[in-house]
Design a protein around this motif. Structure first.
Motif, short mmCIF file in Angstrom:
data_model
loop_
_atom_site.label_atom_id
_atom_site.label_comp_id
_atom_site.label_asym_id
_atom_site.label_seq_id
_atom_site.Cartn_x
_atom_site.Cartn_y
_atom_site.Cartn_z
N LEU A 27 80.66 44.76 46.54
CA LEU A 27 82.04 45.12 46.82
C LEU A 27 82.87 45.14 45.54
N LEU A 28 82.67 44.14 44.70
CA LEU A 28 83.44 44.03 43.46
C LEU A 28 83.16 45.20 42.53
N VAL A 29 81.93 45.71 42.56
CA VAL A 29 81.61 46.88 41.74
C VAL A 29 82.54 48.04 42.08
N ASN A 30 82.88 48.16 43.34
CA ASN A 30 83.77 49.23 43.78
C ASN A 30 85.24 48.90 43.56
N LEU A 31 85.60 47.63 43.71
CA LEU A 31 87.02 47.26 43.76
C LEU A 31 87.56 46.59 42.50
N ASN A 32 86.73 45.86 41.80
CA ASN A 32 87.20 45.03 40.69
C ASN A 32 86.92 45.72 39.35
N LYS A 33 87.89 46.45 38.84
CA LYS A 33 87.69 47.22 37.61
C LYS A 33 88.83 46.93 36.63
#
Length: 414
Positions: free
Chosen positions: A289-295
């Protein structure tokens, strides 16, 4: 050696085209100006696909997260952490850029009018439109993103009917991405020509502003990589968490720099998270999920682009502009940065939202292309820190055995 450069191939080709265009603009301005229609055709092609690209991609990504309600606590923490990890680096790079102005007094004169910086930004009009038809304009990208998020959530909560719509959106998204990939084959030619025409009427000193801005970003990235990681891992696990992080940070860091891909680094990131002692169930759910959201890296460069373009256009960077820049940075990190194949979407998003001239797009692309690798590094490495924080606040036993059913879109814009 060439194998190692393969992940950078498209970026290097684009960068070469932009450099060549810049040189043509400086040394052969008459010829360069004649290339402007070629570049305009390319930009118009992007503008024509931007509305379906954003609408379908965002709805598809959100609709695919079918277990948001069941994993409410974990998902909620992930969103909060992702927003915080976008705001902190974005605000930091803005402060640095305002303290050390990369433009150093150099300004550019673009032929089209600029609507930004007037001090009367209408946030209601930015996030909503008065009718549905307004969503089909590239000038209302922010409103389109907002309604696409709402629609995606509604689809995800609509049981079997939602599943059918989600499947249709996945197929439509595949087609839109294919259209984008076809258009992007001529990106080096289109942007190179447009940049040549833009530079034809500018002072060569503008090139030094790019070097200063890029240097500033590199320094900020190094500082944030070290001290930000220490701070976040301390929040997640105290001193033992800091030690566990640094024992396992090198491999995902090197992979991120080598691939320029958050998604490509995902297997290494997951392995590192488990090696750090984070609950494997938390790792398996939170990191995808973080790969998609945490940038955070995307947020940093988006904020720097805004300060930079305001500076070289000679526009005042007001308090209102700062808050709007933070909003754009967060949306770029969480939404725009996760739109599959949305190349140059970030630049178009910045320009259309702030009312800047379209000639600013290739200027922003230069910054984004050169800083891609360090931005990816920040994206990847702080996913591990975020997983530590999620584990602390969600609890080691908060995740149940069926959380692996979480469906997360793996289509990521790098």
């Amino acid at each position: 050696m060439w194998t190692r450069l393969e992940p950078y191939k498209s970026s290097l080709i684009l960068l070469f085209a932009l450099i060549l265009g810049g040189l043509l603009g400086i040394y052969t301005p008459t010829f360069a100006i004649q290339l402007q229609p070629v570049g305009q055709i390319f930009l118009n092609l992007l503008f024509m696909i931007i509305v379906p690209l954003v609408g379908i991609s965002v709805m598809s990504s959100i609709a695919g997260m079918t277990d948001l309600k069941r994993l409410g606590r974990i998902i909620g923490i992930i969103f909060i952490v992702s927003i915080a990890m976008a705001l902190i680096p974005a605000a930091g790079i803005v402060a640095l850029a305002l303290w050390y102005n990369p433009a150093q007094g150099v300004t550019i004169d673009l032929p089209k009018s600029v609507n930004a910086g007037a001090g009367n930004m209408d946030f209601v009009s930015m996030i909503t439109t008065s009718d549905f038809v307004g969503l089909f304009s590239k000038s209302n990208i922010l409103a389109l993103i907002m309604i696409s998020i709402i629609a995606g959530i509604a689809i995800g909560q609509s049981a079997d009917a939602g599943k059918r719509i989600a499947a249709f959106l996945d197929d439509a998204n595949t087609i839109v991405m294919k259209i984008v990939s076809i258009i992007m084959k001529v990106a080096p030619v289109g942007l190179g020509c447009y940049f040549a025409a833009t530079m034809a009427s500018q002072d060569a000193a503008l090139l030094m502003t790019f070097a200063r801005a890029i240097g500033l970003f590199m320094v900020a990235t190094l500082i944030y990589y070290v001290f930000g990681s220490i701070f976040y891992s301390w929040i997640g696990g105290g001193i033992p968490g800091v030690k566990a992080f640094w024992r396992n940070a090198i491999e995902p860091s090197a992979t991120a720099l080598g691939t320029c891909s958050s998604l490509g680094t995902l297997p290494v990131t997951i392995r590192a998270g488990k090696a750090m002692g984070i609950n494997p169930e938390i790792v398996d759910v939170s990191i995808p999920l973080l790969v998609n959201l945490n940038k955070g890296g995307v947020a940093m460069i988006a904020a720097l682009k805004i300060v930079f373009i305001y500076s070289v256009l000679g526009l005042p960077f007001t308090t209102e502009t700062f808050f709007l820049a933070m909003l754009i940075a967060v949306l770029s990190a969480i939404i725009v940065g996760g739109v599959p194949g949305g190349a140059f979407l970030g630049e178009i998003f910045i320009v259309t939202t702030l009312g800047l001239p379209m000639e600013a797009i290739p200027i922003l692309v230069v910054l984004g292309t050169i800083t891609d690798a360090p931005a990816t590094l920040i994206n990847v490495i702080h996913d591990l820190n975020a997983a530590q924080i999620v584990e602390r606040f969600a609890g080691k036993k908060s995740a149940n055995s069926n959380i692996h059913d979480l469906s997360v879109s793996e289509n990521v814009t790098e």
